[in-house]
Design a protein around this motif. Sequence first.
Motif, PDB file in Angstrom:
ATOM      1  N   THR A   1       0.636  -8.908   0.392  1.00 11.26           N
ATOM      2  CA  THR A   1       0.888  -7.905  -0.651  1.00 11.26           C
ATOM      3  C   THR A   1       1.731  -6.763  -0.091  1.00 11.26           C
ATOM      4  O   THR A   1       2.685  -6.311  -0.716  1.00 11.26           O
ATOM      5  N   PHE A   2       1.365  -6.345   1.133  1.00 12.32           N
ATOM      6  CA  PHE A   2       2.086  -5.209   1.724  1.00 12.32           C
ATOM      7  C   PHE A   2       3.570  -5.508   1.915  1.00 12.32           C
ATOM      8  O   PHE A   2       4.426  -4.701   1.560  1.00 12.32           O
ATOM      9  N   ILE A   3       3.873  -6.706   2.476  1.00 18.75           N
ATOM     10  CA  ILE A   3       5.294  -6.963   2.775  1.00 18.75           C
ATOM     11  C   ILE A   3       6.122  -7.186   1.508  1.00 18.75           C
ATOM     12  O   ILE A   3       7.341  -7.183   1.564  1.00 18.75           O
ATOM     13  N   ASN A   4       5.432  -7.352   0.393  1.00 18.19           N
ATOM     14  CA  ASN A   4       6.167  -7.481  -0.862  1.00 18.19           C
ATOM     15  C   ASN A   4       6.038  -6.233  -1.735  1.00 18.19           C
ATOM     16  O   ASN A   4       6.352  -6.269  -2.927  1.00 18.19           O
ATOM     17  N   SER A   5       5.561  -5.137  -1.145  1.00 19.37           N
ATOM     18  CA  SER A   5       5.395  -3.920  -1.948  1.00 19.37           C
ATOM     19  C   SER A   5       6.629  -3.032  -1.801  1.00 19.37           C
ATOM     20  O   SER A   5       7.407  -3.180  -0.850  1.00 19.37           O
ATOM     21  N   SER A   6       6.779  -2.100  -2.741  1.00 16.80           N
ATOM     22  CA  SER A   6       7.983  -1.258  -2.676  1.00 16.80           C
ATOM     23  C   SER A   6       7.905  -0.245  -1.528  1.00 16.80           C
ATOM     24  O   SER A   6       8.917   0.344  -1.147  1.00 16.80           O
ATOM     25  N   ASN A   7       6.700  -0.085  -0.939  1.00 13.66           N
ATOM     26  CA  ASN A   7       6.587   0.852   0.199  1.00 13.66           C
ATOM     27  C   ASN A   7       7.490   0.467   1.356  1.00 13.66           C
ATOM     28  O   ASN A   7       7.903   1.312   2.146  1.00 13.66           O
ATOM     29  N   ILE A   8       7.784  -0.824   1.464  1.00 13.54           N
ATOM     30  CA  ILE A   8       8.587  -1.238   2.622  1.00 13.54           C
ATOM     31  C   ILE A   8       9.956  -0.552   2.626  1.00 13.54           C
ATOM     32  O   ILE A   8      10.513  -0.315   3.688  1.00 13.54           O
ATOM     33  N   PHE A   9      10.447  -0.194   1.436  1.00 11.74           N
ATOM     34  CA  PHE A   9      11.772   0.439   1.407  1.00 11.74           C
ATOM     35  C   PHE A   9      11.698   1.842   2.018  1.00 11.74           C
ATOM     36  O   PHE A   9      12.616   2.289   2.689  1.00 11.74           O
ATOM     37  N   ILE A  10      10.559   2.498   1.770  1.00 16.08           N
ATOM     38  CA  ILE A  10      10.401   3.851   2.342  1.00 16.08           C
ATOM     39  C   ILE A  10      10.342   3.745   3.869  1.00 16.08           C
ATOM     40  O   ILE A  10      11.010   4.479   4.591  1.00 16.08           O
ATOM     41  N   TYR A  11       9.534   2.782   4.359  1.00 16.78           N
ATOM     42  CA  TYR A  11       9.406   2.662   5.820  1.00 16.78           C
ATOM     43  C   TYR A  11      10.740   2.278   6.458  1.00 16.78           C
ATOM     44  O   TYR A  11      11.085   2.772   7.529  1.00 16.78           O
TER      45      TYR A  11
END
Length: 472
Positions: A135-145
Amino acid sequence: MTAQREQFGTRLGFILAAAGSAVGIGNLVGFPVNAAKNGGGAFLLLYAVFVLLICIPVMMAELSAGRNSRRNPLGAYQHFAPGSKFWPIGGWLSLITPYMIAVFYAVITLWVMGYLVAITSGDLEALTKPDYFGTFINSSNIFIYLAVITVLVGVILHFGVKEGIERGAKIMMPSLFVMLLGLVVFVLTRDNAMAGVQYYLIPDVSKIDVHVVNGAMSQAFFSLSLGMGILITYGSYMDREASIPNSAKMVALADTGVAFTAGLMVLPAIFSFNPGIDPAELSNSSVSLIFTFLPKIFLAMQVSVGYWGASIVASIFFLLVFFAALTSLVSIIEVPVSGVMDQKCYSRNKALLIVGSTMVVIALACAVSFGMVESLTNFTQYGGANKSLFDLVIDVFYDTILPLNGFMICLLVIYRWKKHNFDEELEQGDPSYKGSLLERYTNFALGTFIPVILLFVFINTVLNKFFSTSLI
Ligand code: PFF
């Protein structure tokens, strides 16, 4: 151009920066677990032999080619073989390889950062849920990181070799050593820890077969950042009075020392907090170990130090991995940056902008190839399986091409630049190298069996990965 080339400010700074490149994600988890699974002490011995007999000579070849030419890898190949059409192929490979490795390494680094943030916000328990990683690697948070990592690396590289790379390494590397030692002491004082140490160190020669030998060789090679153009580039920033042989030995020692020490933390932690485990079942992949297995081990520590204690230990570990990944990322992105600066005569900032922006685009494509974008997820097919863009980049540039690049540098240095020039460069800053056993060994090995072994490993890996067959 030669007179103005940037330089490391101190020899220690150079060693910390090169060790920062070498100490990466693989050292901290992949190495200990693979060593433990593949013969323990026997694997460690084999690994040490490869580092000494193969990797240190190749490292000396890369550093001296860089220091003598004072150029990026492509420039170095052109410098030693002016007008040639063949040799620059080696130079191009040594620029494209780090560029592509940086792309997927940035993706893994952003995941590490995401986990670090989650743990420090009290979410350690959530990380242990089976679907958290997916779920994490497909979440939009990855763009922020990814954006944060781009800024961090960009700022370090903007400040250049001395004020950026060297200063960053001088802060991050000692912190990394201290955190690692702290974790080792903590873990070794837990119940049952010694069972892990035993499993890690007791030699089991019966596990050593030809695949283990091949694996140990490849692991040693990439662990020391060989074949990635990094040491040619860092060599080009090296002081002519410094001893290349001694520097190479120090970097190899630091890298191997960290990998070995990490084993004194990871294996005992597994045994102490998960006593029923059969380590032979552990994954070979650093990624699945770090993101799916270790969080469970950290959570299990709450029986001994409470939830927050366990979260603190886990955050220290992820910070350690983050520093290791960041210093490696800085070193590998510097290669194409220096390539564009030298070849195009661009300023550092302009080169950084070109390299950085194109890289972010490809890193984004890799980051969304885990389900977010179907065409990138099922990007291609080989070896009997569907592969994502991320898999393809890892298979080609991390797992396969490095020995080929190493092969090319051996041939360039010994047969094109020639042994006596290579020797002269190594004697610069180290008069005792002249006539030494190391000199005779290095010349012989780089001109004979090292390139043969590297070519063999390369061909074998290609057959294995892409055609599901092998030479052995
Ligand atoms: N020795 C590094 C590692 O073990 O992770 C190799 C490396 C990988 C260097 C990726 C740089 C890099 F970007």
